[in-house]
Write an enzyme that holds these catalytic residues in place. Structure first.
Site, mmCIF file in Angstrom:
data_model
loop_
_atom_site.group_PDB
_atom_site.id
_atom_site.type_symbol
_atom_site.label_atom_id
_atom_site.label_comp_id
_atom_site.label_asym_id
_atom_site.label_seq_id
_atom_site.Cartn_x
_atom_site.Cartn_y
_atom_site.Cartn_z
ATOM 1 N N MET A 113 2.491 83.863 1.856
ATOM 2 C CA MET A 113 2.722 85.061 2.626
ATOM 3 C C MET A 113 3.309 86.516 2.144
ATOM 4 O O MET A 113 3.172 86.940 1.958
ATOM 5 C CB MET A 113 2.402 84.863 4.043
ATOM 6 C CG MET A 113 2.088 86.112 4.714
ATOM 7 S SD MET A 113 0.328 86.936 4.661
ATOM 8 C CE MET A 113 -0.636 86.059 5.705
ATOM 9 N N GLU A 140 15.520 68.128 18.011
ATOM 10 C CA GLU A 140 15.416 68.897 18.846
ATOM 11 C C GLU A 140 14.271 69.955 18.748
ATOM 12 O O GLU A 140 13.680 70.225 19.802
ATOM 13 C CB GLU A 140 16.708 69.398 19.932
ATOM 14 C CG GLU A 140 17.277 68.255 20.042
ATOM 15 C CD GLU A 140 18.474 68.179 19.491
ATOM 16 O OE1 GLU A 140 18.458 68.825 18.081
ATOM 17 O OE2 GLU A 140 19.577 67.506 19.079
ATOM 18 N N PHE A 169 34.235 69.793 23.575
ATOM 19 C CA PHE A 169 33.560 69.229 22.461
ATOM 20 C C PHE A 169 31.630 69.139 22.922
ATOM 21 O O PHE A 169 31.318 68.803 23.526
ATOM 22 C CB PHE A 169 33.470 67.363 22.275
ATOM 23 C CG PHE A 169 32.661 66.662 21.308
ATOM 24 C CD1 PHE A 169 32.628 67.416 19.644
ATOM 25 C CD2 PHE A 169 32.030 66.170 21.520
ATOM 26 C CE1 PHE A 169 31.750 67.089 18.871
ATOM 27 C CE2 PHE A 169 30.995 65.398 21.342
ATOM 28 C CZ PHE A 169 31.455 65.171 19.350
ATOM 29 N N GLN A 170 30.684 69.840 22.063
ATOM 30 C CA GLN A 170 29.430 70.084 21.902
ATOM 31 C C GLN A 170 29.222 71.122 23.158
ATOM 32 O O GLN A 170 28.554 70.779 23.853
ATOM 33 C CB GLN A 170 28.802 68.761 22.006
ATOM 34 C CG GLN A 170 28.639 67.843 20.529
ATOM 35 C CD GLN A 170 27.769 66.957 20.609
ATOM 36 O OE1 GLN A 170 27.579 66.393 21.814
ATOM 37 N NE2 GLN A 170 27.460 66.224 19.408
ATOM 38 N N LYS A 211 27.052 67.104 32.940
ATOM 39 C CA LYS A 211 27.237 65.342 32.916
ATOM 40 C C LYS A 211 27.501 64.711 33.940
ATOM 41 O O LYS A 211 26.799 63.882 34.692
ATOM 42 C CB LYS A 211 28.194 65.081 31.786
ATOM 43 C CG LYS A 211 28.352 63.668 31.124
ATOM 44 C CD LYS A 211 28.193 62.766 30.075
ATOM 45 C CE LYS A 211 28.453 61.210 29.735
ATOM 46 N NZ LYS A 211 29.547 61.253 28.526
#
Lengths: 85, 554
Positions: free
Chosen positions: B467, B53, B115-116, B165
């Site tokens: 760096m 993502e 969940f999630q 959802k």
């Protein structure tokens, strides 16, 4: 350290109070007190915010003003005062 | 586009996207966003499956920056949503218009540690310009229209829309009449034109300090006309590169921590600093109270909060640069100052002499810059290679140099190049990366493979976090800590595993042919350029130091 009192008018939208508090903390202002109420007729919330900081209050006012749901931010000069940290 | 029949929330989403001209989105499916991915099936929007993502978010950023359109990314709830956060923070720091759509668990499950489930709405507060959570299907269309309007209005930025959802599945009329026109709700004070004209009339040694806001305001022509009419010598921020024509005789290059010596010395000596779409970032100013110490300041910006934030403006010009710049474009008599700046530019020009056979990254990047096709778009990651690219490559438009400026996000370069290539399929897109950064989103090689995107990757490889290593050597007594990457994979073999042609070079004598082969290759290509691990980026203004006290060697 200076004390300031802000009066904020905002649309009564999701998490608007969280947004104000997040910006206030992130921009370096400590919250001394808060009062909040909503006019259910107009769906406008009024938040009185007491803050203190070494920083100029204009820095916070400009940042809160940028939040999408904010209608107005005023500094109450009569209530704002300088204090010893 | 369906306008009458019943739609699901997912279907409505894509109708609104199409209404806003969205042709491409970047994302990754998952449980709580499945109704949206189901609706994708029936839409005309093309989806680019990224492999993380964060890659999707950076691709959306790259797409937006390369095209000037809004970038759109999708992710599921929980870890999918949290993986977007770095990309959104990057977009916020660099004022990039992105709309992120996240799936959320069903409203009945919200707040139950499902969940999630994660409170992405709460997490979004610090990394977006604005965010929404839709809890009523009847609000969805208006919220989506507002998201696009907010992303583009005033100072641009990312907006997140979290859609549970059940809202994605709910039925709604396909009404599309909710386009929103926001006006800048922050009332801007009138531009202080009189004060600015007075300052311009008195100045003997002005400098034009150009930031990324000029390109964002689509005011490049107005800025160049202002520079030409006034004759004011100019410098650029990292994000402003390409705004001023780099061949302009009065242009001195990038200022700041790794800016050119001429740019930094001129800024320190100027008596008037004209900041345009720039925000006095700490990487620009060095020690703030010693930055341009003798200068008055005219500050052009669209964002009220940037005025007086880090440097008090003697004249604030708030509003549209396309209007305000022409109003102040008056000829100035500053020939002696112009000559002095041009002399500094000549005296302190880059030196590409480099002893030995090892490859000198600045020279390679200059050679690529000299030979890349017109309108090439270069992305970078973050680190030494980024600064070398900024110093030694020339760009004629800020949309041709995409780099993570404010956030400084390693892992930006390759997925941003994916987005840039999708938005500009016929242009050459080159991702300049380092071996540390490259590994942070290396999975996006799979996106390049899947869509056969002809992205060229120039991998400047010193087997170090270069760096950080440079700073450890200079400022931490050479105590090198966790910056050695000698166990990197075989990058040629790695690229080949994704069906990407690759070559590795180690000597100066190989450079010209390798660049030619890469640029002529009709498809994705990775060129690994091994350099000396001790090479440093110069000049360097040490932390909390005035910009005229730059280091030029060890």
């Amino acid at each position: 350290m200076k004390n300031y009192q802000l009066t904020i008018k905002a649309d009564d939208k999701q998490v608007v109070l969280e947004r104000i508090l997040q910006v206030t903390r992130y921009r370096g202002f400590l919250i001394s007190g808060i009062n909040a109420k909503v006019n259910t007729g107009t769906n406008v919330g009024t938040i009185e915010l007491m803050v203190r900081s070494e920083r100029s209050i204009e820095l916070l006012v400009d940042q809160i003003n940028k939040l999408i749901d904010i209608k107005e931010v005023k500094v109450d000069n009569s209530a704002s005062q300088q204090s010893i940290a | 586009m369906t306008t009458e029949k019943k739609l699901t929330g997912g279907g409505l989403l894509f109708n609104v996207l199409e209404q806003h001209g969205v042709e491409h989105v970047f994302g990754y499916p998952g449980g709580a966003i499945m109704p949206i991915y189901d609706a994708l099936y029936d839409s005309n929007v093309e989806h680019f499956l990224c492999r993380h993502e964060q890659g999707a978010a950076f691709s959306a950023v790259g797409y937006a920056r390369a095209s000037g359109k809004v970038g759109v990314c999708l992710a599921t709830s929980g870890p999918g949503a949290t993986n977007l956060i770095t990309g959104l923070a990057d977009a916020l720091a660099d004022s990039i218009p992105v709309v992120a759509i996240t799936g959320q668990v069903a409203t009945a499950a919200m707040g139950s540690d499902a969940f999630q489930e994660i409170d992405i709405f709460g997490l979004s507060l610090a990394c977006t310009k604005h965010s929404f959570q839709v809890t009523d299907i009847n609000d969805l269309a208006a919220v989506l229209h507002q998201a696009f309007a907010i992303a583009l209005e005033g100072r641009q930025g990312p907006v997140l829309v979290d859609i549970p959802k059940d809202i994605q599945l709910a039925e709604v009329n396909g009404c599309l009449d909710h386009l929103v026109n926001l006006k800048n709700k922050v009332k801007l004070p009138p531009a202080n034109v009189g004060s600015a004209i007075a300052l311009l009339s008195q100045t003997k040694q002005p400098i034009l300090y150009v930031g990324g806001g000029v390109g964002m305001a689509n005011a490049i022509d107005e800025l160049r006309a202002f520079a030409k009419t006034t004759g004011v010598p100019s410098v650029s921020t990292l994000k402003g590169l390409g705004t001023i024509d780099p061949t302009d005789e009065n242009y001195l290059g990038m200022l700041g921590m790794h800016g050119t010596k001429a740019a930094n010395l001129a800024v320190q000596e100027c008596d008037l600093l004209i900041a345009v779409g720039a925000r006095f970032d700490d990487r620009v100013t060095g020690k703030l109270n010693e930055f341009a110490p003798n200068a008055k300041v005219i500050h052009f910006d669209i964002d009220t909060a940037e005025i007086n934030k880090r440097r008090v403006a003697d004249a604030a010009i708030l509003g549209d640069l396309k209007v305000n710049l022409p109003a102040l474009a008056i000829p100035l008599s500053i020939i002696h100052w112009q000559e002095k700046c041009q002399m500094m530019k000549t005296d302190f020009s880059w030196d590409y002499n480099h002893p030995g056979e090892s490859i000198f990254a600045p020279a390679v990047l200059k050679e690529i810059s000299d030979n890349m096709p017109e309108n090439t778009c270069v992305t970078t990651d973050v680190g030494q290679h980024q600064m070398w690219a900024a110093q030694h490559m020339l760009f004629d438009d800020p949309s041709n140099f995409l780099t993570s400026g404010g956030m400084g996000t390693m892992g930006f370069g390759v997925p941003a190049a994916v987005g840039a290539q999708v938005s500009r399929p016929t242009d050459c897109i080159i991702a300049v990366s380092g071996d540390g950064s490259f590994m942070m989103n290396v999975q996006e090689l799979s996106t390049i493979k899947r869509f056969q995107l002809p992205v060229k990757i120039v991998l400047i490889d010193n087997a170090k976090l270069g760096m950080v290593r440079q700073w450890q050597d200079l400022f931490f007594n050479g105590r090198l800590s966790e910056t050695d990457l000698a166990d990197n994979p075989d990058f040629v073999m790695l690229a080949n595993a994704f069906d990407i042609k690759a070559k590795s070079i180690t000597k100066k004598s190989q450079v010209t042919a390798a660049i030619e082969e890469m640029l002529e290759h009709d498809g994705p290509y990775l060129l690994q350029i091994k350099i000396d691990a001790q090479d440093n980026v110069w000049p360097l203004v040490p932390p909390n130091t005035a910009n005229d006290k730059m280091m030029e060697s060890t």
